[in-house]
Motif scaffolding. Structure first.
Motif, PDB file in Angstrom:
ATOM      1  N   GLY A  42      54.255 -94.481 -14.349  1.00  0.00           N
ATOM      2  CA  GLY A  42      52.825 -94.251 -14.231  1.00  0.00           C
ATOM      3  C   GLY A  42      52.278 -93.532 -15.460  1.00  0.00           C
ATOM      4  N   TYR A  47      58.593 -92.782 -11.247  1.00  0.00           N
ATOM      5  CA  TYR A  47      58.874 -92.681  -9.821  1.00  0.00           C
ATOM      6  C   TYR A  47      60.184 -93.404  -9.523  1.00  0.00           C
ATOM      7  CZ  TYR A  47      53.864 -91.824 -10.167  1.00  0.00           C
ATOM      8  OH  TYR A  47      52.645 -91.346 -10.541  1.00  0.00           O
ATOM      9  N   THR A  54      56.532 -96.282  -2.443  1.00  0.00           N
ATOM     10  CA  THR A  54      55.216 -95.970  -1.868  1.00  0.00           C
ATOM     11  C   THR A  54      54.063 -96.482  -2.733  1.00  0.00           C
ATOM     12  OG1 THR A  54      55.298 -93.775  -2.888  1.00  0.00           O
ATOM     13  CG2 THR A  54      56.017 -93.943  -0.595  1.00  0.00           C
ATOM     14  N   GLN A  55      54.280 -96.582  -4.039  1.00  0.00           N
ATOM     15  CA  GLN A  55      53.198 -97.058  -4.905  1.00  0.00           C
ATOM     16  C   GLN A  55      53.473 -98.448  -5.470  1.00  0.00           C
ATOM     17  OE1 GLN A  55      53.805 -96.579  -8.950  1.00  0.00           O
ATOM     18  NE2 GLN A  55      55.564 -97.320  -7.773  1.00  0.00           N
ATOM     19  N   SER A  58      50.403-100.998  -5.430  1.00  0.00           N
ATOM     20  CA  SER A  58      49.300-100.595  -6.309  1.00  0.00           C
ATOM     21  C   SER A  58      49.719-100.527  -7.781  1.00  0.00           C
ATOM     22  CB  SER A  58      48.751 -99.227  -5.870  1.00  0.00           C
ATOM     23  OG  SER A  58      49.766 -98.243  -5.978  1.00  0.00           O
ATOM     24  N   ASN A  59      51.022-100.599  -8.061  1.00  0.00           N
ATOM     25  CA  ASN A  59      51.513-100.445  -9.428  1.00  0.00           C
ATOM     26  C   ASN A  59      52.586-101.489  -9.743  1.00  0.00           C
ATOM     27  OD1 ASN A  59      51.809 -99.213 -11.979  1.00  0.00           O
ATOM     28  ND2 ASN A  59      53.397 -97.815 -11.226  1.00  0.00           N
ATOM     29  N   THR A  63      56.619-101.568 -11.907  1.00  0.00           N
ATOM     30  CA  THR A  63      57.697-101.298 -10.962  1.00  0.00           C
ATOM     31  C   THR A  63      58.818-102.324 -11.176  1.00  0.00           C
ATOM     32  OG1 THR A  63      56.133-100.422  -9.337  1.00  0.00           O
ATOM     33  CG2 THR A  63      58.306-101.051  -8.525  1.00  0.00           C
TER      34      THR A  63
END
Length: 529
Positions: A42, A47, A54-55, A58-59, A63
């Motif tokens: 990010g 992460y 969890t993200q 949205s990402n 990832t």
């Protein structure tokens, strides 16, 4: 110090530790017994594991999944092109190996698969340390049996970067077999017929079957066969393709044109597949799937099996191959043990049971068996634990040959030799003997490149033997090289030395009758090369 076993999975990773006179699976920071095998980046942080999950939606572009299956690969490998379907980040070439391009701390970065795995392993190390309240160093990690030398070395490098001491890379099915056998008190003795067990492991992305013989205090892997592209995600893909067509017709949306919508449907079909393993039918609902459209549908188990028929038709192939390689028949198998989440699919269980004609066994926890076996292996290898003696004899899955330069003094010399044959016991050491008057090079490579996964380079390594010269009589020097396929399944030329004949006069003690005499004794003397 602690003893840790890691089942590095394509989708999830399980951590087991040896303690309390047994092996426990430990939970992560959100009390889950498995951790998503994901690394994400990010604008302010990276992460790992649960944080990346969890993200994820949205990402997506930052990832990275399928970490294990990218290890040791090149971007041109056709297997990597297949992985791009399951990895939302852009795969690129970094220093000759595959990696991912992501946006991290506000700029574009490229990380190799080895670096990404090291990042993830640092999270696993922290999770284990937090649970044990001890520093974590010694680990044993599982790998698919079809991994090559370069793939195994990628994981060895990643472990070292993460500050972990990798005692052994153990094949998935071998770890399962160890966890199964070490706790058994009724195994046959050395004089009795061995107990033969087929271990069938079908996980998220691949399928392997090993035939293992057990005797008291030891296991011997007779054969291992696999299908690298058969697992839970392939069932999910068949369902996604089905619903993509249905939603295009019913709701006029194309989920394959929108990555976030596609990820939502993938998550939904995975739940649907699990429900259908226990029920005859199940609904699927995805709120705000795409363009604020809610979608729903319904599927019967028979429809799932029909959609996955091309996949199910291949399910018997690894079983047949494993039996053929072991030179055994179905009747010779005493038990069939199933592990891996995908073995919960009723149609798969039926195919395996029909093939062997015997009741299936689920002695081990299907999701945790590999990690437990790896923890047992780590306890055996670690000096801090006393464990019941149990020998593990695995096998070579790809034949390895050495080639070398022809000596000008030996015109009819063979210049290649298959040193480790398929099916040989591993770990294994072989001594290679050469007659030379000058330094020379040799190469190690896989003898049958067509057996390797994807289109991998069969080259393993190049070795130079220096300090070689003719002796005082202008005769050949005898050079011996020790080649070892070690515990990890990686090849090393561990030692080189030459044998020199030294003439020594040695007096013989006086005898009661006869004169004192001497004789010449030629003694080999090992001199490091």
């Amino acid at each position: 110090m602690s003893v840790v076993g890691i089942d590095l999975g394509t989708q999830n990773t399980v951590i087991a530790v040896a303690r309390n006179r047994g092996v426990d699976v430990i939970t992560n920071e959100v009390s889950n017994r498995s951790t998503p095998s994901l690394v994400a980046f990010g604008p302010k942080a990276r992460y790992l594991g649960e944080g990346a999950k969890t993200q994820e939606i949205s990402n997506l572009k930052n990832t990275v999944a399928s970490l294990k299956r990218l290890a040791g690969r090149s971007l041109s490998d056709p297997d990597v092109a297949l992985e791009q379907d399951f990895v939302s980040a852009l795969l690129v070439e970094v220093d000759g190996q595959v990696g991912a391009e992501v946006s991290y701390l506000g700029k574009k970065e490229k990380f190799t698969a080895t670096q990404l795995i090291a990042m993830f392993l640092s999270k696993i190390k922290a999770t284990a340390s937090a649970e044990l309240k001890l520093p974590v160093s010694d680990i044993v990690m599982s790998v698919p049996p079809w991994f090559t030398d370069v793939q195994r070395r990628s994981l060895l490098d990643a472990s070292e970067i993460a500050g972990l001491k990798l005692l052994r890379l153990i094949n998935d099915t071998t770890a399962t077999a160890l966890g199964y056998g070490i706790t058994k008190l009724d195994l046959p003795t050395a004089e009795e017929k061995p107990r033969r067990v087929a271990f069938v492991d079908i996980g998220h992305s691949d399928y392997s079957c090993s035939i293992v013989e057990f005797k008291k205090g030891e296991l011997n892997v007779r054969s291992t066969a696999w299908d690298r592209h058969f697992g839970g995600r392939n069932f999910d893909k068949a369902l996604v393709d089905h619903f993509a067509e249905e939603f295009k017709e019913k709701y006029k949306i194309d989920i394959k044109s929108n990555q976030k919508a596609l990820m939502r449907v993938i998550a939904a079909v995975e739940k649907l597949k699990k429900v259908l393993s226990a029920n005859a039918s199940a609904p699927i609902n995805v709120e705000s799937c795409m363009n604020d459209v809610d979608v729903n549908s319904f599927l019967k188990r028979e429809e799932l099996e029909q959609l996955c028929k091309p996949l199910l038709d291949r399910a018997h192939v690894p079983l047949e191959q494993a039996l053929a390689d072991a030179k055994l028949k179905v009747e010779d198998i005493d038990a069939i043990e199933l592990v891996g989440g995908c073995t919960r699919v009723p149609a798969l269980k039926a195919i395996i049971q029909d093939f062997f004609g015997k009741q299936l066994s689920f002695t081990n926890n299907q999701d945790e068996a590999i990690a437990r076996g790896a923890a047992f292996s780590c306890a055996i290898l670690s000096p801090i634990f006393r464990v019941r003696d149990f020998a593990v004899h695995d096998i070579v899955n790809y034949p390895i040959e050495f080639t070398w330069e022809k000596s000008p003094d030996i015109p009819d010399e063979d210049t290649s030799l298959t040193v480790f044959n398929r099916g040989n016991v591993m770990p294994s050491t072989k001594i290679l003997t050469f007659y030379r008057k000058q330094p020379f090079d040799l190469e190690a490579r896989y003898a049958k490149p067509e057996l390797l996964p994807g289109k991998m380079n069969p080259f393993i390594g190049r070795f130079s033997v220096k300090g070689v010269k003719a002796d005082s009589q202008d005769d050949f020097m005898i050079c011996k090289l020790k080649a070892r396929l070690n515990l990890h399944g990686a090849l090393n030329v561990e030692q080189g030395y030459y044998v020199e004949d030294v003439e020594v006069e040695e007096p013989i003690p006086e005898e009661k009758e006869g004169d004192v005499s001497t004789h010449q004794l030629f003694c080999p003397r090992d001199v490091p090369a």
